[in-house]
Scaffold this motif. Structure first.
Motif, PDB file in Angstrom:
ATOM      1  N   GLU A 328       6.646   3.269  -0.232  1.00 32.23           N
ATOM      2  CA  GLU A 328       6.634   3.215  -1.597  1.00 32.23           C
ATOM      3  C   GLU A 328       6.517   1.858  -2.222  1.00 32.23           C
ATOM      4  N   LEU A 329       6.619   0.874  -1.588  1.00 29.45           N
ATOM      5  CA  LEU A 329       6.377  -0.532  -2.159  1.00 29.45           C
ATOM      6  C   LEU A 329       4.773  -0.452  -2.313  1.00 29.45           C
ATOM      7  N   ARG A 330       4.133  -0.247  -1.216  1.00 30.70           N
ATOM      8  CA  ARG A 330       2.608  -0.154  -1.260  1.00 30.70           C
ATOM      9  C   ARG A 330       2.013   0.605  -2.480  1.00 30.70           C
ATOM     10  N   GLN A 331       2.456   1.800  -2.610  1.00 27.12           N
ATOM     11  CA  GLN A 331       2.236   2.590  -3.877  1.00 27.12           C
ATOM     12  C   GLN A 331       2.460   2.209  -5.174  1.00 27.12           C
ATOM     13  N   THR A 332       3.614   1.568  -5.280  1.00 28.10           N
ATOM     14  CA  THR A 332       4.123   0.921  -6.406  1.00 28.10           C
ATOM     15  C   THR A 332       3.280  -0.179  -6.896  1.00 28.10           C
ATOM     16  N   PHE A 333       3.259  -1.097  -5.709  1.00 26.98           N
ATOM     17  CA  PHE A 333       1.918  -2.222  -6.134  1.00 26.98           C
ATOM     18  C   PHE A 333       0.691  -1.935  -6.436  1.00 26.98           C
ATOM     19  N   GLU A 334       0.074  -0.935  -5.864  1.00 26.72           N
ATOM     20  CA  GLU A 334      -1.224  -0.502  -6.033  1.00 26.72           C
ATOM     21  C   GLU A 334      -1.268   0.114  -7.590  1.00 26.72           C
ATOM     22  N   SER A 335      -0.202   0.862  -7.875  1.00 24.42           N
ATOM     23  CA  SER A 335      -0.584   1.546  -9.283  1.00 24.42           C
ATOM     24  C   SER A 335      -0.190   0.511 -10.355  1.00 24.42           C
ATOM     25  N   GLU A 336       0.709  -0.319  -9.980  1.00 25.73           N
ATOM     26  CA  GLU A 336       1.241  -1.382 -11.081  1.00 25.73           C
ATOM     27  C   GLU A 336       0.052  -2.419 -11.152  1.00 25.73           C
ATOM     28  N   SER A 337      -0.532  -2.831 -10.289  1.00 32.44           N
ATOM     29  CA  SER A 337      -1.502  -4.057 -10.110  1.00 32.44           C
ATOM     30  C   SER A 337      -2.845  -3.519 -10.666  1.00 32.44           C
TER      31      SER A 337
END
Ligand code: KG4
Ligand code: ZN
Length: 386
Positions: A328-337
């Motif tokens: 979930e950390l990876r997905q959130t970083f990917e979408s937010e960045s």
């Protein structure tokens, strides 16, 4: 530039690891002996046991890394080892062995900062994919069991320099995962279990107050010297002990203690519990709590990191360390960045957690600069990254 085959050795915490990497850009072998089973009954790493396990594993692990790389002790060009930060006794095992090899084989010895290693695990894999151009400034979030640190990185020749612009004031993010898992009787280490269990809970079920940092940072001054920037530039510090306390209170208010104890006992009777073994022992309330905790922690990590990206006009974001394995950390970083138009790079999962390939990769610029360690260098448990 000449090719160099570097043997890396890592023993800073609870993994004994060795690897051979060519010129900081090709992973030839990567062996990790995990001590999870040793520390599991205690719900955390026991330093004395860690040192003993490193002593047991170091020689076979190095031999295996050389064999898998089709190398011998004589065919590598240099030996790199983690100097710190980490557990002093654990670090000393790797350092003593690396020194002995370097002395006996007459090969250069390179001392590497573990945190720079985590950053180089990203670079190693980007180079393997053919990406040799990284746009600066780079912001690196090193998020693991021992660290939640933000470094602004610049390039000097083939080496990098680092400026810390944020760190945790109390628990590291991985430590928070581990402590919350222990508190809920979910076993050790907590990160991978909470990562997978969270998919079964509602992340909006429990609200946690946002982390508040009111106290002065004790680490701003050490031995009377200023070690953190005090020039008015923005800092992005983290704090997770409040969330951990909120969970403890939630467990008490909702009378979950007995079910936690039952789960702890049931899991202690299973040698290697699988996700389903754990999941069937969790009711909806527990799954919701776990998912909400993970969401709160990730929102805080991503929110502060992306605020730092904006404040420092960052061109490239690296997210690395054990917690970077979190789905979930990876997905959130990917979408937010992506919304901020900044590329974000992670290591693959095996290179997110502790390994020696990252140590061998980080040693290559030092090899080129002939920045070798003297035989009398020692472990530094609190080594800073600059
Ligand atoms: O980098 P690492 O192997 O060792 C340190 O340098 O600390 O990180 C270990 C930490 C542990 O706290 C573990 O719970 C956490 O990384 N971790 C995770 C995941 N996998 C490992 N945390 C969240 N989600 C994961 N999938
Ligand atoms: Zn680490």
């Amino acid at each position: 530039m000449p090719d160099a085959y570097i043997l890396g050795i890592e023993s800073s915490c609870d993994e004994t690891a060795a690897a051979v990497v060519r010129s900081g850009e090709q992973l030839i072998s990567n062996v990790v002996a995990s001590q999870i089973a040793t520390h599991q009954p205690y719900g955390g790493v026991v330093p004395e046991l860690a040192s003993r396990e490193h002593l047991r594993a170091i020689v076979p692990v190095v031999r295996q890394a050389l064999a898998e790389a089709n190398h011998t002790y004589n065919s590598v060009d240099a030996i790199a080892v983690t100097q710190g930060p980490g557990l002093a006794g654990a670090l000393l095992v790797g350092i003593s062995y690396a020194k002995a090899l370097s002395f006996a084989l007459e090969k250069p010895l390179i001392a590497v900062n573990h945190l720079e290693g985590h950053i180089h695990s990203v670079l190693l894999e980007e180079r393997e994919k053919g990406n040799h151009e990284v746009q600066f400034p780079v912001l690196a979030l090193v998020v693991s069991g021992g660290h939640t640190h933000l470094y602004l990185a610049a390039q000097r020749g083939s080496s990098w320099t680092y400026d810390n612009i944020g760190h945790t004031r109390d628990d590291a993010a991985g430590e928070a995962f581990d402590k919350v898992a222990k508190l809920l009787g979910l076993g050790y280490p907590g990160g991978p279990v909470i990562d997978r269990l969270s998919a079964y809970g509602n992340p909006r079920a429990v609200k946690f107050p946002p982390a508040q940092i009111k106290h002065r940072d004790r680490r701003d001054r050490r031995d009377g010297k200023q070690i953190a920037p005090s020039d008015g530039r923005p800092r992005f510090d983290f704090s997770y002990s409040g969330t951990k306390t909120a969970i403890l209170r939630y467990v008490e208010i909702h009378q979950m203690r007995d079910s936690v104890e039952q789960r702890r006992r049931a899991l202690s009777e299973i040698a290697k519990p699988k996700l389903d073994d754990i999941r069937v022992l969790c009711d909806k309330q527990t799954l919701d709590l776990v998912a909400s905790f993970q969401r709160a922690l990730i929102e805080d990590l991503v929110g502060k990191t992306l605020a730092a990206v904006e404040a420092y006009n960052v061109a490239t974001l690296f997210v690395t360390g054990g917690v970077a394995a979190n789905q979930e950390l990876r997905q959130t970083f990917e979408s937010e960045s992506a919304k901020q138009g900044v590329p974000v790079y992670f290591p693959s999962r095996p290179l997110s957690t502790d390994n020696a390939a990252m140590i061998a990769a980080a040693a290559y610029p030092k090899f080129l600069a002939r920045d070798f360690a003297a035989m009398d260098f020692s472990a530094e448990a609190a080594l800073l990254l600059r």
